[in-house]
Design a protein around this motif. Structure first.
Motif, PDB file in Angstrom:
ATOM      1  N   MET A 150       0.813  -1.204   0.000  1.00  0.00           N
ATOM      2  CA  MET A 150       0.000   0.000   0.000  1.00  0.00           C
ATOM      3  C   MET A 150       0.851   1.260   0.000  1.00  0.00           C
ATOM      4  O   MET A 150       0.400   2.322  -0.450  1.00  0.00           O
ATOM      5  CB  MET A 150      -0.946  -0.011   1.198  1.00  0.00           C
ATOM      6  CG  MET A 150      -1.955  -1.154   1.162  1.00  0.00           C
ATOM      7  SD  MET A 150      -3.033  -1.161   2.612  1.00  0.00           S
ATOM      8  CE  MET A 150      -3.796  -2.787   2.445  1.00  0.00           C
ATOM      9  N   MET A 153       1.228   3.858  -2.812  1.00  0.00           N
ATOM     10  CA  MET A 153       0.308   4.974  -3.018  1.00  0.00           C
ATOM     11  C   MET A 153       0.766   6.257  -2.334  1.00  0.00           C
ATOM     12  O   MET A 153       0.325   7.351  -2.705  1.00  0.00           O
ATOM     13  CB  MET A 153      -1.085   4.623  -2.471  1.00  0.00           C
ATOM     14  CG  MET A 153      -1.680   3.353  -3.015  1.00  0.00           C
ATOM     15  SD  MET A 153      -3.305   3.045  -2.264  1.00  0.00           S
ATOM     16  CE  MET A 153      -3.388   1.259  -2.415  1.00  0.00           C
ATOM     17  N   TRP A 180      -3.341  -6.243  -2.135  1.00  0.00           N
ATOM     18  CA  TRP A 180      -2.664  -5.214  -1.365  1.00  0.00           C
ATOM     19  C   TRP A 180      -2.381  -5.669   0.066  1.00  0.00           C
ATOM     20  O   TRP A 180      -3.183  -6.349   0.694  1.00  0.00           O
ATOM     21  CB  TRP A 180      -3.503  -3.938  -1.329  1.00  0.00           C
ATOM     22  CG  TRP A 180      -3.684  -3.295  -2.663  1.00  0.00           C
ATOM     23  CD1 TRP A 180      -4.763  -3.404  -3.498  1.00  0.00           C
ATOM     24  CD2 TRP A 180      -2.756  -2.445  -3.334  1.00  0.00           C
ATOM     25  NE1 TRP A 180      -4.552  -2.678  -4.642  1.00  0.00           N
ATOM     26  CE2 TRP A 180      -3.331  -2.082  -4.577  1.00  0.00           C
ATOM     27  CE3 TRP A 180      -1.487  -1.961  -3.009  1.00  0.00           C
ATOM     28  CZ2 TRP A 180      -2.690  -1.246  -5.483  1.00  0.00           C
ATOM     29  CZ3 TRP A 180      -0.833  -1.132  -3.919  1.00  0.00           C
ATOM     30  CH2 TRP A 180      -1.445  -0.781  -5.140  1.00  0.00           C
ATOM     31  N   ARG A 212      -8.121  -4.523  -4.560  1.00  0.00           N
ATOM     32  CA  ARG A 212      -8.656  -3.293  -5.157  1.00  0.00           C
ATOM     33  C   ARG A 212      -7.939  -2.985  -6.452  1.00  0.00           C
ATOM     34  O   ARG A 212      -6.729  -3.181  -6.573  1.00  0.00           O
ATOM     35  CB  ARG A 212      -8.446  -2.107  -4.203  1.00  0.00           C
ATOM     36  CG  ARG A 212      -9.138  -2.220  -2.862  1.00  0.00           C
ATOM     37  CD  ARG A 212     -10.606  -1.891  -2.957  1.00  0.00           C
ATOM     38  NE  ARG A 212     -11.245  -1.868  -1.640  1.00  0.00           N
ATOM     39  CZ  ARG A 212     -12.508  -1.503  -1.440  1.00  0.00           C
ATOM     40  NH1 ARG A 212     -13.254  -1.119  -2.476  1.00  0.00           N
ATOM     41  NH2 ARG A 212     -13.033  -1.519  -0.236  1.00  0.00           N
ATOM     42  N   CYS A 217      -8.634   2.301  -5.736  1.00  0.00           N
ATOM     43  CA  CYS A 217      -7.703   2.965  -4.819  1.00  0.00           C
ATOM     44  C   CYS A 217      -7.749   4.474  -5.001  1.00  0.00           C
ATOM     45  O   CYS A 217      -7.697   5.237  -4.021  1.00  0.00           O
ATOM     46  CB  CYS A 217      -6.280   2.448  -5.041  1.00  0.00           C
ATOM     47  SG  CYS A 217      -6.024   0.730  -4.552  1.00  0.00           S
ATOM     48  N   TRP A 221      -8.680   7.101  -2.130  1.00  0.00           N
ATOM     49  CA  TRP A 221      -7.791   8.237  -1.832  1.00  0.00           C
ATOM     50  C   TRP A 221      -8.592   9.537  -1.845  1.00  0.00           C
ATOM     51  O   TRP A 221      -8.484  10.358  -0.933  1.00  0.00           O
ATOM     52  CB  TRP A 221      -6.656   8.287  -2.848  1.00  0.00           C
ATOM     53  CG  TRP A 221      -5.792   9.508  -2.728  1.00  0.00           C
ATOM     54  CD1 TRP A 221      -6.141  10.811  -3.007  1.00  0.00           C
ATOM     55  CD2 TRP A 221      -4.436   9.568  -2.269  1.00  0.00           C
ATOM     56  NE1 TRP A 221      -5.097  11.655  -2.766  1.00  0.00           N
ATOM     57  CE2 TRP A 221      -4.041  10.927  -2.311  1.00  0.00           C
ATOM     58  CE3 TRP A 221      -3.525   8.598  -1.848  1.00  0.00           C
ATOM     59  CZ2 TRP A 221      -2.758  11.332  -1.948  1.00  0.00           C
ATOM     60  CZ3 TRP A 221      -2.252   9.009  -1.486  1.00  0.00           C
ATOM     61  CH2 TRP A 221      -1.880  10.361  -1.529  1.00  0.00           C
ATOM     62  N   VAL A 276      -7.176  -1.091   2.323  1.00  0.00           N
ATOM     63  CA  VAL A 276      -6.719   0.122   1.657  1.00  0.00           C
ATOM     64  C   VAL A 276      -7.396   1.353   2.261  1.00  0.00           C
ATOM     65  O   VAL A 276      -6.750   2.380   2.520  1.00  0.00           O
ATOM     66  CB  VAL A 276      -6.973   0.045   0.141  1.00  0.00           C
ATOM     67  CG1 VAL A 276      -6.718   1.414  -0.520  1.00  0.00           C
ATOM     68  CG2 VAL A 276      -6.091  -1.012  -0.505  1.00  0.00           C
ATOM     69  N   ARG A 277      -8.692   1.254   2.513  1.00  0.00           N
ATOM     70  CA  ARG A 277      -9.409   2.395   3.105  1.00  0.00           C
ATOM     71  C   ARG A 277      -8.795   2.765   4.459  1.00  0.00           C
ATOM     72  O   ARG A 277      -8.557   3.936   4.752  1.00  0.00           O
ATOM     73  CB  ARG A 277     -10.885   2.058   3.261  1.00  0.00           C
ATOM     74  CG  ARG A 277     -11.725   3.234   3.792  1.00  0.00           C
ATOM     75  CD  ARG A 277     -13.155   2.783   4.096  1.00  0.00           C
ATOM     76  NE  ARG A 277     -13.828   2.271   2.919  1.00  0.00           N
ATOM     77  CZ  ARG A 277     -14.450   3.023   2.016  1.00  0.00           C
ATOM     78  NH1 ARG A 277     -14.474   4.335   2.175  1.00  0.00           N
ATOM     79  NH2 ARG A 277     -15.054   2.461   0.993  1.00  0.00           N
TER      80      ARG A 277
END
Length: 282
Positions: A150, A153, A180, A212, A217, A221, A276-277
């Motif tokens: 991750m 990002m 991820w 994701r 993603c 974001w 990811v969130r």
């Protein structure tokens, strides 16, 4: 005399090694943190947290043999982006040789990728070579295999405007599901593996906390930050001049080759692994 097992962590000021060292220290382990820069800020923070910080050369058997003296476990990680692809293999083999010579009882190896040969991606193929060498030495081994971190990002070292938000969607496909895991969560997995060798010696652990696409993603974001991520349209040929062709070869492979995943299996090992969130929110 403290009889708590000593764990040696290579790359202890890097993303994965640093995470492992911090989680081990939080769990009450004795940690010897190896780094090329013991005077760095990250090394000093580890020392203040209770780690023994030691300078070591991952390519030198004698340096590692000394560093592994008295160790119960070793966390082994190599960074081909800083060492080079050929040196990655040399370092990985040397860590294994020194661990075997020192009588280390458990090696946790930071691998990556799908765990199959023939991808043409040197970073993944190298890790299979290193793993085979560790197994040939008879070392009690746990293998950790994340796919995409991750941190791609967010971390400036990965230059997300070019790699994550510009070239990756072009080469992988913006709607292609990716697996991820956060490098910062690797430490929780390694710490548990060292604490429960009966469960984890011999295990190969694909690590996936979320699945994701780049488009998903990007939306997460935007939702988290209130703006879309910045993108910088660097040509692929220029990107190659900075990082070589292995990364783009990896992304092209992922476009057409689905990778099996089991988020539930990862969460059974590390329930705290972030989605990811959750990662972007933190």
């Amino acid at each position: 005399m403290d009889d708590t097992p000593l764990i040696v962590v290579t790359g202890a000021t890097g993303r994965q090694g640093g995470s492992v060292a911090r989680h081990l220290l939080a769990a009450g382990a004795r940690v010897r943190a190896l780094t090329r820069a013991p005077a760095s800020v990250r090394a000093r923070l580890l020392a203040s947290a209770g780690a023994e910080v030691l300078r070591a050369d991952l390519g030198s058997f004698q340096s590692l043999r000394t560093a592994f003296a008295g160790a119960h476990g070793v966390f082994s990680v190599q960074n081909p982006m800083t060492s080079g692809l050929d040196e990655e293999v040399h370092q990985g083999r040397t860590v294994g040789d020194a661990a075997a010579a020192a009588g280390v009882a458990h090696v946790v190896y930071a691998s990556a990728g799908p765990g199959v040969a023939g991808t043409g991606v040197r970073q993944w193929e190298n890790k299979l070579v290193v793993r085979a060498h560790l197994e040939s030495l008879g070392l009690p081994l746990t293998v950790l295999r994340p796919m995409a971190f991750m941190e791609l990002m967010t971390d400036k070292d990965f230059y997300p405007p070019v790699s994550m938000w510009h070239l990756m969607p072009k080469l992988i496909g913006a709607d292609r599901p990716l697996l991820w895991f956060s490098a910062a969560d690797v430490g929780a997995v390694a710490a548990r593996a060292f604490a429960e060798p009966g469960t984890f010696v011999g295990a190969d652990l694909p690590l996936c906390a979320d699945v994701r696409s780049v488009d998903e993603c990007r939306a997460l974001w935007t939702s988290s930050r209130g703006r879309p991520p910045r993108s910088f349209p660097m040509p692929q040929w220029l990107f190659h001049r900075f990082v070589g062709e292995d990364l783009t070869r990896m992304w092209c492979w992922l476009r057409t080759n689905p990778v099996p995943f089991d988020v539930a299996a990862t969460r059974a090992v590390v329930p705290s692994a972030r989605t990811v969130r959750e990662y972007l929110a933190s």
